[in-house]
Enzyme design. Structure first.
Site, PDB file in Angstrom:
ATOM      1  CG  ASP A  12      -1.691   1.165   1.478  1.00  0.00           C
ATOM      2  OD1 ASP A  12      -2.387   1.563   0.539  1.00  0.00           O
ATOM      3  OD2 ASP A  12      -1.649   1.736   2.588  1.00  0.00           O
ATOM      4  CG  LEU A  13       1.743   5.702  -1.765  1.00  0.00           C
ATOM      5  CD1 LEU A  13       3.227   5.447  -1.992  1.00  0.00           C
ATOM      6  CD2 LEU A  13       1.196   6.544  -2.919  1.00  0.00           C
ATOM      7  CG  ASP A  14      -1.784   7.642   0.622  1.00  0.00           C
ATOM      8  OD1 ASP A  14      -0.705   8.064   0.182  1.00  0.00           O
ATOM      9  OD2 ASP A  14      -2.883   7.933   0.133  1.00  0.00           O
ATOM     10  CB  THR A  67       0.167  10.709   2.090  1.00  0.00           C
ATOM     11  OG1 THR A  67       0.055   9.311   1.986  1.00  0.00           O
ATOM     12  CG2 THR A  67       1.265  11.225   1.193  1.00  0.00           C
ATOM     13  CE  LYS A 114      -4.485   6.372   9.244  1.00  0.00           C
ATOM     14  NZ  LYS A 114      -3.626   5.828  10.295  1.00  0.00           N
ATOM     15  CB  SER A 137      -2.102   3.096  -3.706  1.00  0.00           C
ATOM     16  OG  SER A 137      -2.641   4.308  -3.233  1.00  0.00           O
ATOM     17  CB  ALA A 138      -7.496   3.565  -2.306  1.00  0.00           C
ATOM     18  CE  LYS A 161      -6.021  -0.468  -1.002  1.00  0.00           C
ATOM     19  NZ  LYS A 161      -4.890   0.277  -0.422  1.00  0.00           N
ATOM     20  CD  GLU A 216      -3.799  -1.509   2.877  1.00  0.00           C
ATOM     21  OE1 GLU A 216      -3.867  -0.667   3.798  1.00  0.00           O
ATOM     22  OE2 GLU A 216      -4.168  -1.257   1.730  1.00  0.00           O
ATOM     23  CG  ASP A 217      -2.074   2.659   6.357  1.00  0.00           C
ATOM     24  OD1 ASP A 217      -2.367   2.263   5.215  1.00  0.00           O
ATOM     25  OD2 ASP A 217      -2.382   3.781   6.789  1.00  0.00           O
TER      26      ASP A 217
HETATM   27  P1  B16 Z   1      -6.648  10.194  -3.307  1.00  0.00           P
HETATM   28  P2  B16 Z   1      -3.727   4.010   0.103  1.00  0.00           P
HETATM   29  C1  B16 Z   1      -5.586   5.888   0.109  1.00  0.00           C
HETATM   30  O1  B16 Z   1      -4.328   5.457  -0.247  1.00  0.00           O
HETATM   31  C2  B16 Z   1      -5.599   6.641   1.432  1.00  0.00           C
HETATM   32  O2  B16 Z   1      -5.254   5.786   2.500  1.00  0.00           O
HETATM   33  C3  B16 Z   1      -6.976   7.176   1.666  1.00  0.00           C
HETATM   34  O3  B16 Z   1      -7.013   7.889   2.889  1.00  0.00           O
HETATM   35  C4  B16 Z   1      -7.376   8.077   0.506  1.00  0.00           C
HETATM   36  O4  B16 Z   1      -8.675   8.570   0.663  1.00  0.00           O
HETATM   37  C5  B16 Z   1      -7.276   7.276  -0.794  1.00  0.00           C
HETATM   38  O5  B16 Z   1      -5.963   6.774  -0.928  1.00  0.00           O
HETATM   39  C6  B16 Z   1      -7.604   8.115  -2.006  1.00  0.00           C
HETATM   40  O6  B16 Z   1      -6.583   9.028  -2.227  1.00  0.00           O
HETATM   41  O7  B16 Z   1      -7.582  11.217  -2.778  1.00  0.00           O
HETATM   42  O8  B16 Z   1      -5.199  10.646  -3.366  1.00  0.00           O
HETATM   43  O9  B16 Z   1      -7.111   9.579  -4.591  1.00  0.00           O
HETATM   44  O10 B16 Z   1      -3.611   3.962   1.580  1.00  0.00           O
HETATM   45  O11 B16 Z   1      -4.657   2.988  -0.511  1.00  0.00           O
HETATM   46  O12 B16 Z   1      -2.376   4.094  -0.582  1.00  0.00           O
HETATM   47 MG    MG Z   2      -2.843   3.140   3.380  1.00  0.00          MG
END
Ligand code: B16
Ligand code: MG
Length: 222
Positions: free
Chosen positions: A7-9, A15, A43, A112-113, A143, A167-168
């Site tokens: 996962d990224l964030d 972030t 998240k 990542s989402a 997710k 994943e976090d």
């Molecule tokens: P964006 P991940 C997710 O990334 C974040 O955890 C989540 O908080 C955020 O709403 C989502 O990405 C969408 O991000 O607004 O940049 O498209 O944790 O799946 O890497």
């Molecule tokens: Mg994350």
């Protein structure tokens, strides 16, 4: 286990704090109380779903046009925060783990989402580690649906049961488990209790754990 999906964030870079600040700004504007605890549910969840959750919290109904404009507003604030990101924002020992796997030719994907995943990876200089990036621009189901990780596994040419997900987010651990993948949580064990293994951060993840996991024939039954 043959491949890793990160996962990224909240895993590679923090972030999550910038997402929180941007959502908080919008929540304040709409008069909706919004805490760090509330942010836990955001998240790993898509931007659109996050705004739906926020509006549900405030019992606010809006037109589609207003919804889209708030989505854009939130993302514009978020982009201001991430504009200046560089390698100093990579979380502790992430590079150590990525290099350990790279040195052993273990294929790695990003799952990542976020629709901002590609520029963030570039900003922090980690793009070259990942043979494929599956992000929020490529998935239909957010997710906890396993779609993002299933696409990543197929692009790595691996079966879901051969993949480890790091994943976090609760939603991300649920997605990995549904996909039949080995789930590793990064964060509080009480929050990520559904994960197969949990570490506070990568400084706690010893090479012996990675060695062990790469020897696993399949995900252990809990
Ligand atoms: P964006 P991940 C997710 O990334 C974040 O955890 C989540 O908080 C955020 O709403 C989502 O990405 C969408 O991000 O607004 O940049 O498209 O944790 O799946 O890497
Ligand atoms: Mg994350």
């Amino acid at each position: 286990m043959k491949g890793f999906i990160f996962d990224l964030d909240g895993v590679i870079v923090d972030t999550a704090k910038y997402h929180y600040l941007a959502w908080k700004q919008l929540a304040d504007q709409l008069g909706i109380p919004f805490t760090i605890q509330d942010n836990e549910k955001f998240k790993g969840v898509s931007r659109k779903r996050c705004l739906e959750l926020l509006l549900e919290m405030g019992d606010i109904q809006v037109s589609e046009a207003q919804f889209e404009s708030w989505l854009e507003e939130k993302n514009a604030d978020y982009l201001k925060y991430i504009e200046t990101m560089d390698a100093s924002e990579i979380l502790p020992d992430v590079s150590k783990v990525l290099n350990y796997l790279k040195d052993r030719n273990v294929p790695m994907a990003l799952g990542s989402a976020s629709k901002n995943a590609v520029p963030i990876l570039k900003k922090v200089g980690l793009s070259e580690y990942f043979s494929t990036v599956v992000d929020g621009t490529q998935v239909v189901k957010a997710k906890p649906d396993p779609e993002v990780f299933l696409i990543a596994a197929s692009r790595l040419d691996l079966l879901p049961g051969e993949c480890v997900v790091i994943e976090d987010a609760q939603a991300g651990i649920a997605a990995a488990n549904t996909a039949g993948m080995y789930s590793v949580g990064i964060g509080e064990a009480e929050v990520l209790y559904e994960a197969d293994a949990v570490f506070m951060d990568f400084t706690e993840m010893q090479p012996s754990f990675l060695e062990e996991i790469l020897r696993l024939e399949s995900k252990p039954h809990k």
